[in-house]
Motif scaffolding. Structure first.
Motif, mmCIF file in Angstrom:
data_model
loop_
_atom_site.group_PDB
_atom_site.id
_atom_site.type_symbol
_atom_site.label_atom_id
_atom_site.label_comp_id
_atom_site.label_asym_id
_atom_site.label_seq_id
_atom_site.Cartn_x
_atom_site.Cartn_y
_atom_site.Cartn_z
ATOM 1 N N HIS A 175 0.834 -1.205 0.000
ATOM 2 C CA HIS A 175 0.000 0.000 0.000
ATOM 3 C C HIS A 175 0.870 1.256 0.000
ATOM 4 C CE1 HIS A 175 -3.430 2.563 1.518
ATOM 5 N NE2 HIS A 175 -2.410 3.233 2.029
ATOM 6 N N ASP A 215 -4.624 1.030 -1.864
ATOM 7 C CA ASP A 215 -5.156 -0.287 -1.501
ATOM 8 C C ASP A 215 -5.135 -1.232 -2.700
ATOM 9 O OD1 ASP A 215 -5.582 0.133 1.166
ATOM 10 O OD2 ASP A 215 -7.755 0.334 1.041
ATOM 11 N N GLY A 218 -1.755 -2.488 -2.855
ATOM 12 C CA GLY A 218 -1.526 -3.461 -1.799
ATOM 13 C C GLY A 218 -2.142 -4.805 -2.141
#
Length: 423
Positions: A175, A215, A218
């Motif tokens: 992230h 995100d 990630g």
């Protein structure tokens, strides 16, 4: 502005960027340009109105009396220098007082940084530091000049012992490196979007879009770390292993109301329930302003929502009856947290991805192993599925550039259609 020194061209990795980020970036840039334009107009007016009288003279005196307006006029042209100095001091403090990750210090964490940098096409490996957390769960990415770095609070490394979850840390590091790859810490991006932070709702929405983009990075780097990362963010480093990701994600669809939305609108990061919903269902981008519809819940509710009328809530006797007649699909031997140095029989992900709906207790109910691999059907579906959700026919790639809904296995979400070209 867009590409954090990667090999993916000026636009960066488009497939991992939230669709609202660039429109909000444009709005942020326009807001900043308007702010500097207004500053220039005011300065020009003050310079040419020395002989003003009446109301004009009174307004002019408000700008020149040394009060708040005068300070704003002085600070605005200094913003680029202030940002440069703040970033320089922060980087110097990290170099002076933190532990630098390297092949000899925290090599496992450093390898995660290096692998994420390679995954996202960074031309250079960013610096990485471990910062004393003092109980805080946090990590951040920033830069100074052409240098980039990530910092991870020490408490994220303390998901230790046999309860340790390296995939959660890998997701979080992915992230933060994603922020670098997406150009979020570029000096010019910060300068040209600086003033939008003072615009209510718009600045926070821009920040949330960037967080969703990070995100997505990630997830691309460590899909197995989704449940661990959300568990740590919602329940902490010990209770995180007991947080059910399905229950957290489904609540995004059922908790509603103006005040709940306001709490999201005023936040620089997506609220945890909306974030879990976006990470579980990869067929659609994370919500920026309006909650996901209840039709996207995967399981029926096991408890009333806070937005419902209080007379719909159960009485203590009713709920005690439910508690005595049901059990969780995968019972935990320690519901108050998992601690370093202690062995646990039930794997973490059986708890995290188990059905959040209670099952009958006693001989009539399923065994723990049976319940772990047979979840109730999501809302609106008729047949049960194994540890996850089968997307409706025709639901393929979503607007985030990722694959369709990621099926959930006992080890967590998978990407069923990996696309190396988007990384």
């Amino acid at each position: 502005m867009l590409n954090g020194a990667t090999v993916h061209g000026i636009a960066g990795i488009r497939g991992l960027r939230h669709p609202a980020e660039i429109p909000l970036l444009i709005a942020a840039v326009l807001t900043t340009l308007m702010g500097y334009g207004m500053w220039f107009v005011v300065i020009s007016w003050l310079a040419g109105s020395s002989n003003a009288t009446g109301l004009e003279a009174e307004v002019r005196s408000q700008f020149l009396d040394g009060g708040t307006l005068s300070q704003v006029l002085l600070v605005i042209p200094l913003v680029p220098l202030i940002v440069w100095a703040v970033r320089a001091i922060m980087y110097a403090q990290l170099r002076a007082s933190s532990v630098q990750m390297s092949p000899t210090q925290f090599p496992e964490g450093y390898r995660m940084v290096v692998e994420a940098a390679r995954e996202f096409g960074l031309r250079r490996v960013p610096d990485a530091y471990v910062v004393l957390g003092n109980g805080q769960i946090n990590a951040f990415a920033s830069g100074h000049g052409f240098r980039r770095f990530v910092a991870v609070y020490s408490d994220l490394f303390e998901i230790g012992g046999q309860a340790r979850d390296p995939e959660a840390l890998r997701f979080i590091i992915g992230h933060e490196v994603g922020h670098l790859a997406a150009g979020h810490v570029s000096y010019f991006r910060l300068i040209f979007s600086q003033l939008v932070g003072y615009v209510p709702f718009l600045g926070q929405a821009f920040s949330r879009a960037q967080e969703y983009t990070a995100d997505n990075h990630g997830y691309a780097n460590a899909p197995q770390g989704v449940s661990g990362a959300m568990g740590v963010l919602a329940g902490g480093k010990y209770l995180g292993a007991e947080v059910n990701t399905h229950a957290l994600a489904d609540r995004a669809t059922r908790e509603k109301g103006f005040w709940l939305h306001l709490s999201n609108w005023l936040s620089s990061h997506p609220i945890n329930t909306w974030r879990a919903h976006a990470l579980r269902d990869r067929s659609r981008p994370g919500r920026i302003m309006i909650r996901p519809p209840e039709s996207t819940a995967w399981f029926p509710p096991s408890a009333p929502s806070g937005s419902g009328w209080s007379d719909s809530w159960p009485t203590p006797e009713q709920m005690l009856s439910v508690l005595e007649s049901t059990t969780t699909s995968v019972p935990s031997e320690e519901q108050f947290g998992r601690y370093p140095g202690v062995s646990y029989e039930t794997p973490r992900n059986e708890l995290r991805w188990a059905s959040p709906v209670p099952v009958p207790a006693g001989p009539a109910g399923p065994t723990a192993s049976e319940a772990a691999y047979s979840t109730p059907a999501p809302a609106g579906e008729q047949q049960p599925v194994s540890y996850g959700y089968t997307p409706p026919a025709g639901q393929e790639d979503g607007p985030m550039g990722g694959s369709g809904t990621a099926p959930l296995s006992p080890q967590g979400p998978q990407d069923p259609h990996p696309d190396p070209g988007r990384h």
